[in-house]
Enzyme design. Sequence first.
Site, PDB file in Angstrom:
ATOM      1  N   LYS A  66      40.363  30.939  37.690  1.00 45.79           N
ATOM      2  CA  LYS A  66      41.419  30.467  37.602  1.00 45.79           C
ATOM      3  C   LYS A  66      41.317  29.131  36.702  1.00 45.79           C
ATOM      4  O   LYS A  66      40.229  28.959  37.531  1.00 45.79           O
ATOM      5  CB  LYS A  66      42.703  30.548  38.471  1.00 45.79           C
ATOM      6  CG  LYS A  66      42.567  31.869  39.429  1.00 45.79           C
ATOM      7  CD  LYS A  66      43.548  31.647  40.541  1.00 45.79           C
ATOM      8  CE  LYS A  66      44.104  32.634  41.883  1.00 45.79           C
ATOM      9  NZ  LYS A  66      44.781  32.363  42.591  1.00 45.79           N
ATOM     10  N   TYR A 126      49.042  28.491  36.859  1.00 48.39           N
ATOM     11  CA  TYR A 126      47.529  29.229  35.991  1.00 48.39           C
ATOM     12  C   TYR A 126      47.299  30.050  35.099  1.00 48.39           C
ATOM     13  O   TYR A 126      47.593  30.561  34.420  1.00 48.39           O
ATOM     14  CB  TYR A 126      47.502  30.224  37.541  1.00 48.39           C
ATOM     15  CG  TYR A 126      48.419  29.959  39.197  1.00 48.39           C
ATOM     16  CD1 TYR A 126      47.175  30.301  40.417  1.00 48.39           C
ATOM     17  CD2 TYR A 126      49.326  29.387  38.876  1.00 48.39           C
ATOM     18  CE1 TYR A 126      48.275  29.663  41.973  1.00 48.39           C
ATOM     19  CE2 TYR A 126      50.103  28.946  40.129  1.00 48.39           C
ATOM     20  CZ  TYR A 126      49.174  29.016  41.426  1.00 48.39           C
ATOM     21  OH  TYR A 126      50.059  28.658  42.192  1.00 48.39           O
TER      22      TYR A 126
END
Length: 176
Positions: A66, A126
């Site tokens: 991420k 994200y």
Amino acid sequence: MKLLKTRIDGPKIIKTEIFRDSRGFLKETYRKNIVNKKEFPFDVMSFSKKNVLRGLHIQTKKPQAKIITVTYGKIFDVAVDLRKNSKSFGKYVGITISDKDNFSFYIPEGFAHGFLCLSKECTVNYKCSQYRVPESEKTLSWDDPDVNIKWLIKKPILSDKDKNLGLSLNEFYNLK
């Protein structure tokens, strides 16, 4: 744009430059040639209120790397090493990020991720290396004493999932 090390091997700070003028600012948040040439086909955005804690989440199948960018507000962001053969298994990196900062946070596969909203409200983006696989999602208990995260708050606002389904570090380690 460049990558800076953290105290655990894996997570990195993605240092960027902010170009400001009277209209506002512009900053890059991702470059494939800088972040291990990874593909990030899936983006998520969350909105939270002050004292909301989201996490600590990980996918055990099709694990996700991420890149975390705060687009509004301020958070305390945490990555916990859950790579079973890692020297830093169970250790965490915690950093404060705001929309004013000139960096994002890169979290590789094998780390649980969570954050605490420190401002009145926050929006977090994200960038994920894998699509969401709900049946392989696990939650590490946010207050596990073996991890001992210094969250800056004693009683966060949690989802039912994060409150009730969190595994201890030991339980996670013994998952098949």
